[in-house]
Design an enzyme around this catalytic site. Structure first.
Site, PDB file in Angstrom:
ATOM      1  N   HIS A   7       0.827  -1.201   0.000  1.00  0.00           N
ATOM      2  CA  HIS A   7       0.000   0.000   0.000  1.00  0.00           C
ATOM      3  C   HIS A   7       0.860   1.249   0.000  1.00  0.00           C
ATOM      4  O   HIS A   7       2.049   1.196   0.268  1.00  0.00           O
ATOM      5  CB  HIS A   7      -0.957   0.022   1.201  1.00  0.00           C
ATOM      6  CG  HIS A   7      -0.284   0.156   2.536  1.00  0.00           C
ATOM      7  ND1 HIS A   7       0.023  -0.930   3.320  1.00  0.00           N
ATOM      8  CD2 HIS A   7       0.137   1.245   3.227  1.00  0.00           C
ATOM      9  CE1 HIS A   7       0.604  -0.511   4.432  1.00  0.00           C
ATOM     10  NE2 HIS A   7       0.688   0.806   4.407  1.00  0.00           N
ATOM     11  N   GLU A  56      -3.789   3.711   1.650  1.00  0.00           N
ATOM     12  CA  GLU A  56      -4.121   3.871   3.065  1.00  0.00           C
ATOM     13  C   GLU A  56      -4.290   5.357   3.372  1.00  0.00           C
ATOM     14  O   GLU A  56      -3.383   6.154   3.129  1.00  0.00           O
ATOM     15  CB  GLU A  56      -3.005   3.296   3.936  1.00  0.00           C
ATOM     16  CG  GLU A  56      -3.192   3.531   5.415  1.00  0.00           C
ATOM     17  CD  GLU A  56      -1.974   3.129   6.238  1.00  0.00           C
ATOM     18  OE1 GLU A  56      -2.030   3.309   7.461  1.00  0.00           O
ATOM     19  OE2 GLU A  56      -0.965   2.659   5.666  1.00  0.00           O
ATOM     20  N   HIS A  75       3.322  11.944  -6.550  1.00  0.00           N
ATOM     21  CA  HIS A  75       1.964  11.677  -7.001  1.00  0.00           C
ATOM     22  C   HIS A  75       1.742  10.176  -7.078  1.00  0.00           C
ATOM     23  O   HIS A  75       2.679   9.400  -7.038  1.00  0.00           O
ATOM     24  CB  HIS A  75       1.674  12.344  -8.356  1.00  0.00           C
ATOM     25  CG  HIS A  75       2.455  11.768  -9.494  1.00  0.00           C
ATOM     26  ND1 HIS A  75       3.705  12.219  -9.835  1.00  0.00           N
ATOM     27  CD2 HIS A  75       2.164  10.773 -10.368  1.00  0.00           C
ATOM     28  CE1 HIS A  75       4.148  11.521 -10.869  1.00  0.00           C
ATOM     29  NE2 HIS A  75       3.228  10.637 -11.214  1.00  0.00           N
ATOM     30  N   GLU A 117      -2.235  11.203 -10.913  1.00  0.00           N
ATOM     31  CA  GLU A 117      -2.074  11.208 -12.369  1.00  0.00           C
ATOM     32  C   GLU A 117      -3.056  10.246 -13.009  1.00  0.00           C
ATOM     33  O   GLU A 117      -3.216   9.115 -12.543  1.00  0.00           O
ATOM     34  CB  GLU A 117      -0.634  10.801 -12.724  1.00  0.00           C
ATOM     35  CG  GLU A 117      -0.349  10.830 -14.203  1.00  0.00           C
ATOM     36  CD  GLU A 117       1.087  10.449 -14.519  1.00  0.00           C
ATOM     37  OE1 GLU A 117       1.431  10.446 -15.711  1.00  0.00           O
ATOM     38  OE2 GLU A 117       1.868  10.147 -13.587  1.00  0.00           O
TER      39      GLU A 117
END
Length: 122
Positions: A7, A56, A75, A117
């Site tokens: 994550h 998360e 990003h 993005e």
């Protein structure tokens, strides 16, 4: 020895606003949640329903001010199978913060200012 992504974590100021944004803008759904016994934090893991990689979101009860993201030079990227429909949705939401038409991509900004993005499947 091998490693796999599990994550990514970002801290959010308004958990409800973030959950609503990620559901509407990217179709991410809550997979699991962990709440501190003393109420000091909530962790919410969001998934896309396809892969194992999760996002998360961490909410901290005692946080009084929005996060300062500095230059925000990071990003998270998402592929979409319908770039035109995604662009239309994000335009209507008013969350597109940067477009690079020459590269065929654009970025949206979440309620905390994190950039995401959007990439067409190629």
């Amino acid at each position: 020895m091998t490693f796999q992504f599990a994550h990514n974590n970002i801290n959010v100021f308004d958990l409800d606003a973030s959950l609503e944004f990620y559901k509407k803008a990217l179709g991410l759904n809550e997979v699991r949640r962990k709440e501190a016994e003393d109420g000091s934090f909530i962790l919410v893991y969001l998934g896309d329903g396809h892969g194992k990689h999760l996002l998360e979101l961490t909410w901290l009860r005692d946080r009084c001010d929005p996060y300062n993201l500095g230059d925000n030079e990071i990003h998270i990227a998402f592929h979409t199978d319908d770039f035109e429909a995604a662009h239309k949705l994000h335009s209507e939401m008013g969350c597109i913060c940067y477009e690079n038409k020459a590269m065929g991509i654009y970025f949206i900004s979440d309620p905390d200012g994190y950039w995401l993005e959007i990439i067409p499947e190629r």
